[in-house]
Design a protein around this motif. Structure first.
Motif, PDB file in Angstrom:
ATOM      1  N   GLU A   1      89.410   3.268 123.201  1.00 51.95           N
ATOM      2  CA  GLU A   1      88.063   2.440 123.925  1.00 51.95           C
ATOM      3  C   GLU A   1      88.386   1.108 123.427  1.00 51.95           C
ATOM      4  O   GLU A   1      88.240  -0.008 124.442  1.00 51.95           O
ATOM      5  N   PHE A   2      88.721   0.703 122.061  1.00 52.49           N
ATOM      6  CA  PHE A   2      88.296  -0.363 122.087  1.00 52.49           C
ATOM      7  C   PHE A   2      89.559  -1.509 122.918  1.00 52.49           C
ATOM      8  O   PHE A   2      89.090  -2.252 123.193  1.00 52.49           O
ATOM      9  N   LEU A   3      90.225  -0.915 123.088  1.00 48.80           N
ATOM     10  CA  LEU A   3      91.483  -1.639 123.623  1.00 48.80           C
ATOM     11  C   LEU A   3      91.328  -1.633 124.918  1.00 48.80           C
ATOM     12  O   LEU A   3      91.829  -2.454 125.958  1.00 48.80           O
ATOM     13  N   LYS A   4      90.928  -0.404 125.178  1.00 50.89           N
ATOM     14  CA  LYS A   4      90.541  -0.249 127.058  1.00 50.89           C
ATOM     15  C   LYS A   4      89.510  -1.682 127.189  1.00 50.89           C
ATOM     16  O   LYS A   4      89.488  -2.628 128.243  1.00 50.89           O
ATOM     17  N   ALA A   5      88.616  -1.267 126.526  1.00 47.05           N
ATOM     18  CA  ALA A   5      87.797  -2.498 126.591  1.00 47.05           C
ATOM     19  C   ALA A   5      87.820  -3.834 126.178  1.00 47.05           C
ATOM     20  O   ALA A   5      87.124  -4.346 127.523  1.00 47.05           O
ATOM     21  N   ASN A   6      89.101  -4.551 126.329  1.00 43.82           N
ATOM     22  CA  ASN A   6      89.094  -5.619 126.112  1.00 43.82           C
ATOM     23  C   ASN A   6      90.359  -5.500 126.525  1.00 43.82           C
ATOM     24  O   ASN A   6      91.192  -7.364 126.284  1.00 43.82           O
ATOM     25  N   LYS A   7      90.966  -4.468 127.173  1.00 47.74           N
ATOM     26  CA  LYS A   7      91.869  -5.398 128.647  1.00 47.74           C
ATOM     27  C   LYS A   7      93.459  -5.397 127.523  1.00 47.74           C
ATOM     28  O   LYS A   7      93.833  -6.587 128.587  1.00 47.74           O
ATOM     29  N   ILE A   8      93.231  -4.345 126.233  1.00 42.87           N
ATOM     30  CA  ILE A   8      94.648  -4.684 125.865  1.00 42.87           C
ATOM     31  C   ILE A   8      95.797  -3.400 125.527  1.00 42.87           C
ATOM     32  O   ILE A   8      95.160  -2.513 125.824  1.00 42.87           O
ATOM     33  N   SER A   9      96.945  -4.048 126.477  1.00 43.66           N
ATOM     34  CA  SER A   9      97.818  -2.853 126.643  1.00 43.66           C
ATOM     35  C   SER A   9      98.344  -2.274 125.294  1.00 43.66           C
ATOM     36  O   SER A   9      98.969  -3.070 124.214  1.00 43.66           O
ATOM     37  N   TYR A  10      98.822  -0.819 125.478  1.00 44.89           N
ATOM     38  CA  TYR A  10      98.875  -0.109 124.502  1.00 44.89           C
ATOM     39  C   TYR A  10      99.643   1.180 124.959  1.00 44.89           C
ATOM     40  O   TYR A  10      99.720   1.151 126.039  1.00 44.89           O
ATOM     41  N   GLN A  56      90.426   2.638  93.090  1.00 45.64           N
ATOM     42  CA  GLN A  56      91.305   1.790  93.859  1.00 45.64           C
ATOM     43  C   GLN A  56      91.948   3.302  94.709  1.00 45.64           C
ATOM     44  O   GLN A  56      91.461   3.972  94.623  1.00 45.64           O
ATOM     45  N   ASN A  57      92.731   2.525  95.906  1.00 47.12           N
ATOM     46  CA  ASN A  57      92.770   3.505  96.763  1.00 47.12           C
ATOM     47  C   ASN A  57      92.255   3.692  97.962  1.00 47.12           C
ATOM     48  O   ASN A  57      92.352   5.022  98.356  1.00 47.12           O
ATOM     49  N   VAL A  58      90.896   3.338  98.038  1.00 48.54           N
ATOM     50  CA  VAL A  58      89.821   3.295  98.989  1.00 48.54           C
ATOM     51  C   VAL A  58      89.774   2.831  99.815  1.00 48.54           C
ATOM     52  O   VAL A  58      90.071   1.551 100.113  1.00 48.54           O
ATOM     53  N   ASN A  59      89.958   3.051 101.331  1.00 48.44           N
ATOM     54  CA  ASN A  59      89.998   2.896 102.557  1.00 48.44           C
ATOM     55  C   ASN A  59      89.380   3.688 103.737  1.00 48.44           C
ATOM     56  O   ASN A  59      88.780   4.556 103.291  1.00 48.44           O
ATOM     57  N   PHE A  60      88.279   2.428 104.195  1.00 44.27           N
ATOM     58  CA  PHE A  60      87.663   3.128 105.613  1.00 44.27           C
ATOM     59  C   PHE A  60      89.015   3.176 107.084  1.00 44.27           C
ATOM     60  O   PHE A  60      88.809   1.581 107.028  1.00 44.27           O
ATOM     61  N   ALA A  61      89.138   3.873 107.594  1.00 46.69           N
ATOM     62  CA  ALA A  61      89.257   3.603 108.808  1.00 46.69           C
ATOM     63  C   ALA A  61      88.245   4.191 109.898  1.00 46.69           C
ATOM     64  O   ALA A  61      88.275   5.038 110.010  1.00 46.69           O
ATOM     65  N   ILE A  62      88.956   3.870 111.450  1.00 52.04           N
ATOM     66  CA  ILE A  62      88.962   4.309 112.432  1.00 52.04           C
ATOM     67  C   ILE A  62      89.635   5.186 112.951  1.00 52.04           C
ATOM     68  O   ILE A  62      90.858   5.683 113.290  1.00 52.04           O
ATOM     69  N   LYS A  63      88.645   6.280 113.946  1.00 46.81           N
ATOM     70  CA  LYS A  63      90.122   7.446 114.505  1.00 46.81           C
ATOM     71  C   LYS A  63      90.306   6.896 115.998  1.00 46.81           C
ATOM     72  O   LYS A  63      90.334   5.584 116.760  1.00 46.81           O
ATOM     73  N   GLN A  64      91.298   7.418 116.062  1.00 47.47           N
ATOM     74  CA  GLN A  64      92.515   6.929 117.148  1.00 47.47           C
ATOM     75  C   GLN A  64      91.518   7.286 118.865  1.00 47.47           C
ATOM     76  O   GLN A  64      91.534   5.790 119.390  1.00 47.47           O
ATOM     77  N   ASN A  65      90.655   8.150 119.089  1.00 48.70           N
ATOM     78  CA  ASN A  65      90.102   7.405 120.299  1.00 48.70           C
ATOM     79  C   ASN A  65      89.064   6.336 120.098  1.00 48.70           C
ATOM     80  O   ASN A  65      88.714   5.829 121.504  1.00 48.70           O
ATOM     81  N   VAL A  66      87.989   5.825 119.060  1.00 49.06           N
ATOM     82  CA  VAL A  66      87.729   5.071 118.886  1.00 49.06           C
ATOM     83  C   VAL A  66      88.207   3.269 119.234  1.00 49.06           C
ATOM     84  O   VAL A  66      88.170   2.467 120.058  1.00 49.06           O
TER      85      VAL A  66
END
Length: 77
Positions: free
Chosen positions: A39-48, A26-36
């Motif tokens: 980069e995803f948000l920038k590549a998809n023109k999503i403001s943040y 239980q409580n096993v999750n996998f996340a991505i790093k903030q910089n990834v």
């Protein structure tokens, strides 16, 4: 308006794990790093916005906020 706490990238396959181990971790999750994520948000023109110095919350406060503000986001390439 809200602050992003985490992005879950994938989830443990419970059925496969039970078959393989005979038990369900239980409580096993996998996340991505903030910089990834950025980069995803920038590549998809999503403001943040990145906020520094946000008040540190207790686990109980984070849980309450997450229940009200969580949604599933699926990206297909």
């Amino acid at each position: 308006r809200g602050a992003l706490i985490a992005v879950v990238q994938s989830k443990l396959n419970a059925l496969a794990t039970i078959k393989y181990l005979g038990d369900l971790p239980q409580n096993v999750n996998f996340a991505i790093k903030q910089n990834v994520l950025i980069e995803f948000l920038k590549a998809n023109k999503i403001s943040y916005e990145v906020h520094e110095g946000i008040k540190k919350l207790s686990l109980v406060e984070i849980g309450r906020l997450a229940q009200r503000q969580s949604l599933r986001l699926v990206c297909f390439n």
